[in-house]
Design a protein around this motif. Structure first.
Motif, short mmCIF file in Angstrom:
data_model
loop_
_atom_site.label_atom_id
_atom_site.label_comp_id
_atom_site.label_asym_id
_atom_site.label_seq_id
_atom_site.Cartn_x
_atom_site.Cartn_y
_atom_site.Cartn_z
N TYR A 241 0.48 -1.38 0.36
CA TYR A 241 0.12 0.04 0.29
C TYR A 241 0.64 1.42 -0.10
CZ TYR A 241 -3.68 3.84 1.33
OH TYR A 241 -4.31 4.20 1.08
N THR A 253 -4.63 0.02 -3.65
CA THR A 253 -5.75 0.54 -2.72
C THR A 253 -6.91 -0.44 -2.29
OG1 THR A 253 -7.43 1.99 -3.63
CG2 THR A 253 -5.09 2.54 -3.49
N SER A 254 -7.29 -0.61 -1.20
CA SER A 254 -8.41 -1.14 -0.26
C SER A 254 -10.15 -1.40 -1.11
CB SER A 254 -8.96 -0.22 1.03
OG SER A 254 -9.46 0.41 1.03
N ARG A 255 -10.38 -0.06 -2.17
CA ARG A 255 -11.27 -0.89 -2.71
C ARG A 255 -12.95 -0.14 -2.03
NH1 ARG A 255 -11.11 -1.25 -8.20
NH2 ARG A 255 -13.50 -0.67 -8.03
N ARG A 366 -8.63 10.70 -9.13
CA ARG A 366 -9.47 11.92 -8.08
C ARG A 366 -9.15 13.27 -8.30
NH1 ARG A 366 -13.79 9.15 -4.71
NH2 ARG A 366 -12.78 6.82 -4.99
N ASN A 391 -18.98 13.70 -9.88
CA ASN A 391 -18.55 12.47 -8.57
C ASN A 391 -20.04 12.00 -7.46
OD1 ASN A 391 -16.36 11.94 -7.63
ND2 ASN A 391 -17.72 12.30 -5.03
N ASP A 397 -19.35 5.74 -3.74
CA ASP A 397 -18.49 6.58 -2.92
C ASP A 397 -18.96 8.04 -2.61
OD1 ASP A 397 -16.81 7.40 -4.06
OD2 ASP A 397 -14.87 6.50 -3.43
N ASN A 402 -15.52 13.42 2.11
CA ASN A 402 -14.39 12.71 1.62
C ASN A 402 -14.65 13.63 -0.13
OD1 ASN A 402 -12.85 11.49 3.68
ND2 ASN A 402 -13.27 9.70 2.69
P1 FAD Z 1 -7.61 4.13 0.04
O1 FAD Z 1 -6.33 4.09 -0.15
O2 FAD Z 1 -7.65 2.98 0.57
O3 FAD Z 1 -7.65 4.35 1.20
C1 FAD Z 1 -8.54 4.26 2.68
C2 FAD Z 1 -9.69 4.51 2.91
O4 FAD Z 1 -9.24 6.06 3.53
C3 FAD Z 1 -10.44 5.19 2.21
O5 FAD Z 1 -11.75 4.69 1.61
C4 FAD Z 1 -11.45 6.17 2.86
O6 FAD Z 1 -12.16 6.49 3.55
C5 FAD Z 1 -9.69 7.71 3.06
N1 FAD Z 1 -9.43 7.62 2.17
C6 FAD Z 1 -8.63 7.71 1.54
N2 FAD Z 1 -7.54 9.08 1.50
C7 FAD Z 1 -8.78 9.85 1.40
C8 FAD Z 1 -8.63 11.23 1.65
N3 FAD Z 1 -7.59 11.95 0.44
N4 FAD Z 1 -9.24 11.86 1.72
C9 FAD Z 1 -10.84 11.44 2.67
N5 FAD Z 1 -10.54 10.32 3.09
C10 FAD Z 1 -9.40 9.24 2.60
N6 FAD Z 1 -13.66 9.35 -1.16
C11 FAD Z 1 -14.58 9.15 -0.54
O7 FAD Z 1 -14.69 7.93 0.31
N7 FAD Z 1 -15.82 9.55 -1.42
C12 FAD Z 1 -15.82 10.43 -2.52
O8 FAD Z 1 -17.08 11.50 -3.21
C13 FAD Z 1 -14.22 10.70 -2.99
N8 FAD Z 1 -14.68 11.40 -3.79
C14 FAD Z 1 -12.83 12.27 -4.23
C15 FAD Z 1 -12.96 13.73 -5.00
C16 FAD Z 1 -11.93 13.77 -5.12
C17 FAD Z 1 -11.98 15.00 -6.65
C18 FAD Z 1 -10.19 14.06 -4.60
C19 FAD Z 1 -9.15 14.32 -4.79
C20 FAD Z 1 -10.72 12.88 -3.44
C21 FAD Z 1 -11.95 11.87 -3.02
N9 FAD Z 1 -11.76 11.20 -2.27
C22 FAD Z 1 -13.30 10.19 -1.99
C23 FAD Z 1 -11.06 10.51 -1.45
C24 FAD Z 1 -10.35 9.29 -1.69
O9 FAD Z 1 -9.92 9.13 -3.09
C25 FAD Z 1 -11.30 8.28 -1.79
O10 FAD Z 1 -11.83 7.97 -0.50
C26 FAD Z 1 -9.98 6.98 -2.80
O11 FAD Z 1 -9.43 6.50 -3.34
C27 FAD Z 1 -11.38 5.60 -2.30
O12 FAD Z 1 -10.56 4.33 -2.19
P2 FAD Z 1 -9.78 3.51 -1.47
O13 FAD Z 1 -10.97 2.96 -0.56
O14 FAD Z 1 -9.48 2.16 -2.48
O15 FAD Z 1 -8.91 3.76 -1.11
#
Ligand code: FAD
Length: 450
Positions: A241, A253-255, A366, A391, A397, A402
Motif C-alpha cells: 500500500y 488500495t483497499s477499494r 481523482r 462525483n 462513494d 470525502n
Molecule cells: P484507500 O487508499 O484504500 O483508503 C482507505 C480509506 O481511507 C478510503 O476508503 C477513504 O475512506 C479514506 N481516504 C483515502 N484517501 C482519502 C482522502 N484523500 N481524503 C479522505 N479520506 C481518504 N473519497 C470518498 O470516500 N468519496 C468520494 O466521493 C471521494 N471523492 C473524491 C474526489 C476527489 C476530487 C478527490 C481528490 C478525492 C476524493 N475522495 C473521495 C478521496 C479518495 O480519493 C478516496 O477515498 C479513495 O480513492 C477511495 O479508494 P480506496 O477505498 O481504495 O482508498
C-alpha cells in the motif's frame, strides 16, 4: 455492552419526560448512515438501552429522490439493507422499511409503536442534519445521536473546523488509545418484538425516483462483501500500500470506500484489523488515510456548512482563483462533454470512463481529474459544481464528506497551502499529465479505460 458516552449526543432535551429507564415502550434505532448489524455503536447503544425489558426495533426511512443519487447507488444501498434485515431477524430484532420524508415518517412510526427512545447515527451533512433537527423537534421522547462513523467522535475530537491534517492528526492520535477499542457483539433479544410490517423491497424499488440510466456496477454490496473485501485487502494488498497506492494500475488500495460510505463497514473495524497485522509502512500509510484524512473530512463538513461551495475554501485560495478568473483557457468544456469523457485528453477521458463504468475512480486520478476540470471550465464555481455533480452521480462513494473535501482540496486549496503561481490555478496546486507519467504507466491506464 457500554458505549463510550463521548460518542453519544442528545439531539433534543426530552430526557425527563421519556426517561428510557422509566418507560417501557420499544427502543427505536433510526438507522440512517450506518447500514450494518455488527460493529455499529448506534445499534449497540440501542440494544443496551433495550436490555431484557424492552423490545428493540430498527427503522430505515428511504427518501425516494435523494440529491443526485442514481439507481446505481440506490440499488447498492437497498441490497445492503436487505442483508441487514436478515441479520437483525436472526437476533430477534425487526427491521422496518418506510419510504417518504425521513423525519415525518420516523416520527409517525415512533408514535405508532409507542417508542420510548430513539437512537440514530451521526452525520455531518446538512440534509441529514435537517432531518434530525425536524425529528428532534417533533418527537416527545428522547432522540440521541451516536457517532458510529468516526473512531474518535467528531463532536469530541474538536469543537472547530481544523485547519489541516497536521492539526487534527495530533488530536486524533492523542485520543486513539481511548476509542480504538473492540466492538461488543449484539446479543439476541429475549423479548418478543412488536408486530410490524415486513419490509417491502419491491415496493421500495418501485418508489425510488432517481435517474435509472446509471446502472449498478460489479462491486458486491453488503456487510458480508465488505468484510471479505477488507480481509482480501489485508492479505493481498496492504504490504504494497505505501509504495503502490498512487499507481492507478497497481490495484494496491483497499477499494473499501463504497462500504464505508454506505455504512456497510465500520472504519473502526478496518482500523482494528489492519492494526492487528503487526506494523509496517503499509499499515501506517493506510491508517493515516482511513483515520486522519477521512476524519478531517468529517470535521470539515460538520463545522463548515459551505462544504460544497467555494465559500468553504480558504481565503487565500478564493483570492488567487479570483485574480485568475479572466485568464484565457486553452480548452473549455461543457458539463456534458466532461460527463461523456469527450475532452482532448485521453488520460482524463480514461479516468472519467473508469468512474462511469465501475462506480470508482482511483484516488490519484481523482486529484488530476478535478484539477483539470478547474483548468478547462469557464470559472472555478463551474468547475467545483461539475466535479461534485459527476462525483456524486457516478461514484459509489459519492455524496460523502470525502467527496466534498476532495473536490475543494483539488480545485480550491482546502487543507493545502499555496504553491508556485500559474494561469487559471493561481497558487492552487497544479498537476499535469507529465507528472502522472513520472508516477505510473499512463499508456497502460489509458488502454485499460479508453
Ligand atoms: P484507500 O487508499 O484504500 O483508503 C482507505 C480509506 O481511507 C478510503 O476508503 C477513504 O475512506 C479514506 N481516504 C483515502 N484517501 C482519502 C482522502 N484523500 N481524503 C479522505 N479520506 C481518504 N473519497 C470518498 O470516500 N468519496 C468520494 O466521493 C471521494 N471523492 C473524491 C474526489 C476527489 C476530487 C478527490 C481528490 C478525492 C476524493 N475522495 C473521495 C478521496 C479518495 O480519493 C478516496 O477515498 C479513495 O480513492 C477511495 O479508494 P480506496 O477505498 O481504495 O482508498
Amino acid at each position: 455492552m457500554r458505549v463510550n458516552e463521548k460518542r453519544i449526543y442528545a439531539l433534543n432535551d426530552i430526557s425527563n419526560i421519556g426517561n428510557p429507564d422509566s418507560c417501557g415502550g420499544p427502543v427505536l434505532y433510526w438507522m440512517s448512515r450506518e447500514h450494518r448489524v455488527q460493529d455499529n455503536w448506534g445499534l449497540i447503544h440501542a440494544r443496551m438501552l433495550a436490555g431484557d425489558s424492552r423490545p428493540l426495533v430498527v427503522v430505515f426511512v428511504m427518501s425516494p429522490s435523494f440529491m443526485c443519487a442514481t439507481f446505481r447507488q440506490c440499488d447498492f444501498m437497498l441490497k445492503g439493507l436487505e442483508e441487514v434485515a436478515g441479520g437483525l431477524s436472526k437476533l430477534g430484532i425487526p427491521f422496518v422499511l418506510r419510504v417518504g420524508s425521513p423525519a415525518a415518517e420516523l416520527v409517525k412510526f415512533a408514535n405508532e409503536i409507542g417508542a420510548s427512545v430513539v437512537v440514530t447515527d451521526f452525520n455531518p451533512l446538512k440534509m441529514e442534519q435537517s432531518w434530525q433537527r425536524a425529528a428532534a423537534g417533533a418527537l416527545h421522547i428522547p432522540l440521541m445521536e451516536v457517532d458510529g462513523r468516526n473512531i474518535v467522535p467528531a463532536r469530541f475530537v474538536s469543537d472547530k473546523h481544523e485547519y489541516s491534517a497536521r492539526t487534527i492528526r495530533l488530536k486524533i492520535h492523542r485520543l486513539l488509545f481511548e476509542f480504538l477499542e473492540e466492538f461488543p457483539k449484539i446479543t439476541p433479544m429475549n423479548i418478543s418484538p412488536p408486530d410490524v410490517d415486513p419490509p417491502d423491497w419491491n415496493g421500495a424499488y418501485r418508489a425510488i425516483n432517481v435517474d435509472r440510466s446509471i446502472l449498478p456496477v460489479e462491486t458486491d454490496p453488503g456487510e458480508i462483501a465488505a468484510s471479505i473485501a477488507l480481509q482480501f485487502f489485508i492479505k493481498n494488498k496492504l504490504k504494497n500500500y505505501a509504495e503502490k497506492r498512487n499507481d492507478p494500475n497497481a490495484e494496491a488500495t483497499s477499494r473499501l470506500s463504497a462500504y464505508f460510505n454506505f455504512g456497510q463497514l465500520a472504519p473502526q473495524r478496518a482500523a482494528l484489523d489492519v492494526h492487528g497485522t503487526g506494523g509496517g509502512e503499509g499499515q501506517d500509510a493506510f491508517l493515516e488515510e482511513l483515520i486522519v484524512r477521512r476524519e478531517l473530512s468529517e470535521n470539515f463538513c460538520f463545522y463548515n456548512p459551505d462544504y460544497a461551495s467555494l465559500n468553504g475554501a480558504p481565503n487565500w485560495a478564493v483570492k488567487t482563483l479570483d485574480e485568475h478568473r479572466a485568464d484565457p483557457r486553452q480548452y473549455v468544456y461543457t458539463r456534458e462533454e466532461f460527463e461523456q469523457g469527450r475532452t482532448h485528453s485521453l488520460l482524463w477521458n480514461a479516468a472519467q470512463n473508469q468512474m462511469r463504468r465501475t462506480g470508482y475512480m482511483h484516488g490519484y486520478m481523482r486529484m488530476y481529474w478535478a484539477k483539470k476540470i478547474l483548468e478547462w471550465s469557464p470559472s472555478p464555481e463551474d468547475a467545483l459544481k461539475t466535479a461534485i455533480i459527476l462525483n456524486d452521480r457516478y461514484q459509489l462513494d459519492g455524496r460523502s464528506p470525502n467527496g466534498y473535501v476532495g473536490a475543494l482540496w483539488s480545485i480550491a486549496g482546502l487543507h493545502d497551502r499555496a504553491w508556485k503561481g500559474r494561469p487559471v490555478y493561481g497558487t492552487v496546486r497544479y498537476m499535469n499529465e507529465r507528472g502522472c507519467r513520472r508516477k505510473f504507466n499512463v499508456n497502460e491506464y489509458i488502454s485499460r479505460w479508453s
